[in-house]
Design a protein around this motif. Structure first.
Motif, PDB file in Angstrom:
ATOM      1  N   HIS A  24      -9.921  89.238 139.762  1.00 28.02           N
ATOM      2  CA  HIS A  24      -9.870  90.579 140.339  1.00 28.02           C
ATOM      3  C   HIS A  24     -10.618  90.585 141.656  1.00 28.02           C
ATOM      4  CE1 HIS A  24      -9.849  94.944 140.664  1.00 28.02           C
ATOM      5  NE2 HIS A  24     -11.112  94.849 141.043  1.00 28.02           N
ATOM      6  N   SER A  25     -10.018  91.219 142.664  1.00 29.01           N
ATOM      7  CA  SER A  25     -10.686  91.416 143.949  1.00 29.01           C
ATOM      8  C   SER A  25     -11.035  92.888 144.101  1.00 29.01           C
ATOM      9  CB  SER A  25      -9.782  90.975 145.093  1.00 29.01           C
ATOM     10  OG  SER A  25     -10.309  91.397 146.338  1.00 29.01           O
ATOM     11  N   THR A  26     -12.202  93.159 144.658  1.00 31.58           N
ATOM     12  CA  THR A  26     -12.586  94.556 144.885  1.00 31.58           C
ATOM     13  C   THR A  26     -11.887  95.139 146.102  1.00 31.58           C
ATOM     14  OG1 THR A  26     -14.560  93.860 146.132  1.00 31.58           O
ATOM     15  CG2 THR A  26     -14.835  94.306 143.773  1.00 31.58           C
ATOM     16  N   GLY A  27     -11.007  94.376 146.738  1.00 32.91           N
ATOM     17  CA  GLY A  27     -10.155  94.922 147.786  1.00 32.91           C
ATOM     18  C   GLY A  27     -10.574  94.496 149.170  1.00 32.91           C
ATOM     19  N   GLY A  28      -9.583  94.184 149.989  1.00 30.14           N
ATOM     20  CA  GLY A  28      -9.878  93.763 151.345  1.00 30.14           C
ATOM     21  C   GLY A  28      -8.621  93.770 152.186  1.00 30.14           C
ATOM     22  N   VAL A  29      -8.747  93.308 153.407  1.00 31.71           N
ATOM     23  CA  VAL A  29      -7.639  93.267 154.353  1.00 31.71           C
ATOM     24  C   VAL A  29      -7.181  91.822 154.502  1.00 31.71           C
ATOM     25  CG1 VAL A  29      -6.907  93.841 156.697  1.00 31.71           C
ATOM     26  CG2 VAL A  29      -8.641  95.248 155.557  1.00 31.71           C
ATOM     27  N   GLY A  30      -5.875  91.597 154.402  1.00 33.33           N
ATOM     28  CA  GLY A  30      -5.349  90.237 154.513  1.00 33.33           C
ATOM     29  C   GLY A  30      -5.740  89.352 153.346  1.00 33.33           C
ATOM     30  N   ASP A  31      -5.971  89.980 152.179  1.00 34.72           N
ATOM     31  CA  ASP A  31      -6.410  89.241 150.986  1.00 34.72           C
ATOM     32  C   ASP A  31      -5.185  88.943 150.118  1.00 34.72           C
ATOM     33  OD1 ASP A  31      -7.499  88.238 148.708  1.00 34.72           O
ATOM     34  OD2 ASP A  31      -8.859  89.896 148.321  1.00 34.72           O
ATOM     35  N   THR A  32      -4.727  87.703 150.193  1.00 38.64           N
ATOM     36  CA  THR A  32      -3.476  87.300 149.532  1.00 38.64           C
ATOM     37  C   THR A  32      -3.748  86.299 148.414  1.00 38.64           C
ATOM     38  OG1 THR A  32      -2.550  87.518 151.759  1.00 38.64           O
ATOM     39  CG2 THR A  32      -1.100  86.616 150.117  1.00 38.64           C
ATOM     40  N   THR A  33      -4.989  86.266 147.915  1.00 45.94           N
ATOM     41  CA  THR A  33      -5.370  85.185 147.004  1.00 45.94           C
ATOM     42  C   THR A  33      -4.611  85.207 145.683  1.00 45.94           C
ATOM     43  OG1 THR A  33      -7.267  86.516 146.293  1.00 45.94           O
ATOM     44  CG2 THR A  33      -7.677  84.846 147.987  1.00 45.94           C
ATOM     45  N   VAL A  64     -12.741  85.996 136.678  1.00 46.66           N
ATOM     46  CA  VAL A  64     -13.399  85.656 137.946  1.00 46.66           C
ATOM     47  C   VAL A  64     -13.237  86.849 138.871  1.00 46.66           C
ATOM     48  CG1 VAL A  64     -13.390  84.155 139.975  1.00 46.66           C
ATOM     49  CG2 VAL A  64     -13.099  83.170 137.697  1.00 46.66           C
ATOM     50  N   LEU A  65     -14.356  87.342 139.387  1.00 42.74           N
ATOM     51  CA  LEU A  65     -14.368  88.520 140.241  1.00 42.74           C
ATOM     52  C   LEU A  65     -14.630  88.115 141.689  1.00 42.74           C
ATOM     53  CD1 LEU A  65     -16.684  90.568 137.889  1.00 42.74           C
ATOM     54  CD2 LEU A  65     -14.246  91.032 138.225  1.00 42.74           C
ATOM     55  N   ASP A  66     -13.795  88.583 142.585  1.00 44.19           N
ATOM     56  CA  ASP A  66     -13.979  88.364 144.019  1.00 44.19           C
ATOM     57  C   ASP A  66     -14.524  89.672 144.583  1.00 44.19           C
ATOM     58  OD1 ASP A  66     -13.880  87.749 146.685  1.00 44.19           O
ATOM     59  OD2 ASP A  66     -11.707  87.540 146.799  1.00 44.19           O
ATOM     60  N   VAL A  67     -15.841  89.722 144.784  1.00 46.59           N
ATOM     61  CA  VAL A  67     -16.498  90.947 145.241  1.00 46.59           C
ATOM     62  C   VAL A  67     -16.695  90.851 146.749  1.00 46.59           C
ATOM     63  CG1 VAL A  67     -18.513  92.445 145.013  1.00 46.59           C
ATOM     64  CG2 VAL A  67     -17.643  91.212 143.012  1.00 46.59           C
ATOM     65  N   LYS A  68     -15.999  91.713 147.472  1.00 46.63           N
ATOM     66  CA  LYS A  68     -16.048  91.668 148.929  1.00 46.63           C
ATOM     67  C   LYS A  68     -17.314  92.343 149.460  1.00 46.63           C
ATOM     68  CE  LYS A  68     -11.950  89.818 149.220  1.00 46.63           C
ATOM     69  NZ  LYS A  68     -11.828  88.397 149.565  1.00 46.63           N
ATOM     70  N   VAL A  80     -20.642  91.359 135.816  1.00 46.74           N
ATOM     71  CA  VAL A  80     -20.897  90.154 135.016  1.00 46.74           C
ATOM     72  C   VAL A  80     -21.655  90.526 133.743  1.00 46.74           C
ATOM     73  CG1 VAL A  80     -22.162  87.961 134.956  1.00 46.74           C
ATOM     74  CG2 VAL A  80     -20.780  88.555 136.966  1.00 46.74           C
ATOM     75  N   GLY A  81     -22.580  91.476 133.865  1.00 44.41           N
ATOM     76  CA  GLY A  81     -23.320  91.941 132.680  1.00 44.41           C
ATOM     77  C   GLY A  81     -22.398  92.550 131.644  1.00 44.41           C
ATOM     78  N   ILE A  82     -21.425  93.337 132.095  1.00 37.95           N
ATOM     79  CA  ILE A  82     -20.459  93.933 131.165  1.00 37.95           C
ATOM     80  C   ILE A  82     -19.647  92.839 130.483  1.00 37.95           C
ATOM     81  CG2 ILE A  82     -18.353  95.313 131.002  1.00 37.95           C
ATOM     82  CD1 ILE A  82     -19.467  96.988 133.368  1.00 37.95           C
ATOM     83  N   VAL A  89     -17.911  86.057 142.608  1.00 39.76           N
ATOM     84  CA  VAL A  89     -18.143  85.364 143.876  1.00 39.76           C
ATOM     85  C   VAL A  89     -18.179  86.429 144.971  1.00 39.76           C
ATOM     86  CG1 VAL A  89     -17.302  83.598 145.471  1.00 39.76           C
ATOM     87  CG2 VAL A  89     -16.873  83.364 143.008  1.00 39.76           C
ATOM     88  N   ILE A  90     -19.251  86.446 145.769  1.00 40.64           N
ATOM     89  CA  ILE A  90     -19.367  87.400 146.864  1.00 40.64           C
ATOM     90  C   ILE A  90     -18.766  86.767 148.113  1.00 40.64           C
ATOM     91  CG2 ILE A  90     -20.901  88.887 148.205  1.00 40.64           C
ATOM     92  CD1 ILE A  90     -21.109  89.458 145.248  1.00 40.64           C
TER      93      ILE A  90
END
Length: 443
Positions: A82-91, A197-201, A222-224, A235-236
């Motif tokens: 999961h990504s918390t959202g971004g621009v040009g994020d095509t992962t 796996v979390l992608d935190v922008k 991550v705690g949850i 991952v930040i």
């Protein structure tokens, strides 16, 4: 129990029990508790926060409010991203076939975009014939056979979260870490993955603007995950400029194809490899990150990742020939080059401004009713740290002129997005930190 007593308890800094949280969420979802009382409770949470245990209980209650996906019929460890959202994020378009080619099943439900560009589902619909709606049986069967499927979210996944988020949006309580974390994680838990796996922008183009805020949010999520028995890593990553070079639906699919084929820009490729390495380790297909990275690079180099993307497209009714000929996707009738006005070095690129410029061309939705033009968008030619000469192209706009298309306004936003300085500028880092249940590792 009385709802007003629970509002007062949280207002005064008290810790709600599991039963009290269940009362609030079930009562609100069923319509027995009115908006104004949940608004008051959300504002109390905004100021008083929640303990890890409270946040985990809230997350599970929201996950249980609707359908929950059972992925146990699919062999192997299922890993979600999961990504918390971004621009040009095509992962996601890269990681689903890449991980599947390495033996980790990816069963992903994604949403549509509201804002500067489409969501993952919108991007996939730029592939002619691609079907994002699948029955549960078709979804599970495809992941078992192919190794990956990306479909639209079920209408009844976490209805409590949908209702609560809509309320938070109009009561100035969106920016609460426990409420953000539980919103994200309730959907991931309902989706049924074994590991996440979390992608935190972080940065100017991210929801969380500072590194410390991003780490706090990552630690909460991550705690949850840990509390509810899901292996979770965050991952930040940087969103001080767009992640990839393309912003727009078909344009981003094309860029994902380039990365899967061993080409593409280094930033998008690197973040995909970092996230994918953690997914491969959590999926039990690599013993450490170094082995995982080499395995993923090998899948790209030998063509198996790109073949898997073709297989995934065909399984969902799409035209897989777009992998070899991206021009078969929707395109734009007009291109406009925005050029640099002075010599120097690119010192900043405002990701949010570029995203809004793409939306003005029709690449995103200003409202839920907006219709996306899948063929339009932006392609960047310069990033932070790059040298530039006056007259060189910074960005190419891809547009289809028509009603509501604000080409000149988009050009102005692009010019505002770029700052050029006389002195050389260092390229910013892509990855700032990794958060696991063991703690925070900064880079």
């Amino acid at each position: 129990m009385r709802t007003v007593d629970l509002i007062q308890k949280k207002r005064d800094g008290g810790e709600l029990t599991r039963e009290e949280i269940a009362h609030l969420i079930r009562g609100y979802t069923s319509g027995q508790i009115p908006d104004y009382q949940i608004s008051a409770w959300a504002m109390a949470v905004f100021f008083r926060g929640m303990t890890d245990r409270e946040t985990a209980d809230l997350t599970l209650e929201m996950a249980r409010s609707g359908d929950q996906m059972d992925l146990s019929a699919i062999p192997g460890i299922k890993v979600d991203k999961h990504s918390t959202g971004g621009v040009g994020d095509t992962t996601t378009l890269i990681l689903a076939p890449l991980l599947a080619s390495a033996g980790v099943p990816v069963a992903k439900m994604s949403g549509r975009g509201l804002g500067h560009t489409g969501g993952t589902i919108d991007k996939l619909e730029a592939i002619p014939g691609f079907q994002v709606e699948r029955t549960r049986e078709e979804f599970l069967d495809q992941v078992t056979r192919v190794g990956a499927a990306v479909i639209g979210q079920s209408g009844n996944i976490t209805p409590a979260d949908k209702k609560l988020y809509g309320l938070r949006d109009v009561t100035a309580t969106v920016n609460s870490i426990p409420l953000i974390a539980s919103s994200v994680m309730s959907k991931k838990i309902a989706a049924g993955a074994d590991a996440i796996v979390l992608d935190v922008k972080t940065g100017k183009g991210a929801f969380m603007k500072t590194l410390e805020e991003s780490i706090q949010l990552a630690q909460a999520m991550v705690g949850i995950g840990t509390e509810v028995g899901r292996e979770t890593v965050a991952v930040i990553t940087s969103m001080n400029e767009p992640l990839g070079m393309s912003i727009g639906n078909a344009l981003e699919v094309k860029e994902a194809i380039e990365v899967l084929g061993g080409r593409g820009h280094a930033s998008l490729k690197e973040v995909s490899l970092v996230l994918g390495s953690y997914m491969l380790v959590l999926g039990g297909k690599a013993s450490d990150l170094e082995e995982a990275r080499e395995s993923l690079k090998a899948r790209i180099e030998d063509g198996s990742a790109l073949r898997k993307f073709k297989e995934m497209i065909e399984a969902q009714g799409g035209d897989s020939s777009v992998v070899d000929d991206p021009s078969r996707m929707p395109g734009a009738a007009e291109t406009v080059e925005v050029k640099a006005e002075a010599d120097g070095y690119v010192s900043s690129v405002e990701a949010e401004e570029l995203g809004l410029a793409a939306m003005l061309l029709g690449a995103g939705r200003a409202t839920k009713e907006s219709v996306i033009d899948l063929g339009v968008g932006l392609v960047l030619h310069k990033r932070i740290g790059d040298p530039v000469k006056a007259g060189e192209t910074l960005v190419t706009l891809y547009a289809n002129p028509g009603d509501g298309i604000e080409l000149s306004a988009a050009e102005q936003k692009i010019r505002r997005a770029y700052t050029v300085s006389e002195a050389p500028v260092e390229k910013p880092p892509l990855v700032y930190a990794v958060i696991t249940k063991e703690g925070v590792q900064r880079f």
